[in-house]
Design an enzyme around this catalytic site. Sequence first.
Site, PDB file in Angstrom:
ATOM      1  N   GLY A  82       0.914  -1.080   0.198  1.00  0.00           N
ATOM      2  CA  GLY A  82      -0.128   0.218  -0.090  1.00  0.00           C
ATOM      3  C   GLY A  82       0.950   1.258  -0.116  1.00  0.00           C
ATOM      4  CB  CYS A  83       1.197   3.812  -2.137  1.00  0.00           C
ATOM      5  SG  CYS A  83       1.713   5.391  -2.697  1.00  0.00           S
ATOM      6  CG  ASN A  84      -1.001   8.245   2.047  1.00  0.00           C
ATOM      7  OD1 ASN A  84      -0.314   9.085   2.676  1.00  0.00           O
ATOM      8  ND2 ASN A  84      -2.250   8.177   1.497  1.00  0.00           N
TER       9      ASN A  84
END
Length: 138
Positions: A82-84
Amino acid sequence: MDAPKSCTPEEVATVNVISAKDLLGSNYCYLDVRTPEEFSKSHIDHAFNVPYMFITQEGKVKNPEFLKEVSLILKKDDHIIGCNSGGRGVRACVDLIEAGYENVSNMEGGYSAWVDAGLTSAGDKPAEELKTFCKFRP
């Protein structure tokens, strides 16, 4: 039927950007949960974009179709990063784990850390310009 899995943000596995880069060279998928506007400015090669939140006139609103949209492109046994740059990625990971996704990790620092580490594509804009596309950047 198994009971739904419970997960807290503290229980989400985290990988640093160098490890994430190496994992993406194997069988891992990169799920970018930034808004379409953020994603369109620059993103990691071969990333899937499913926004976790939308920015509306009322403020940030969780994407009510997030899990459904993810299920159209990723299987529950896919390896996912997941990215952020912070909260959205962790919250997206929690939702995915609770929905039964088995191999979910959050990339520490998200796309901001990716840019800071100089891992952008050769065709991307200069790093200093890309940093302005990241959350919490001036």
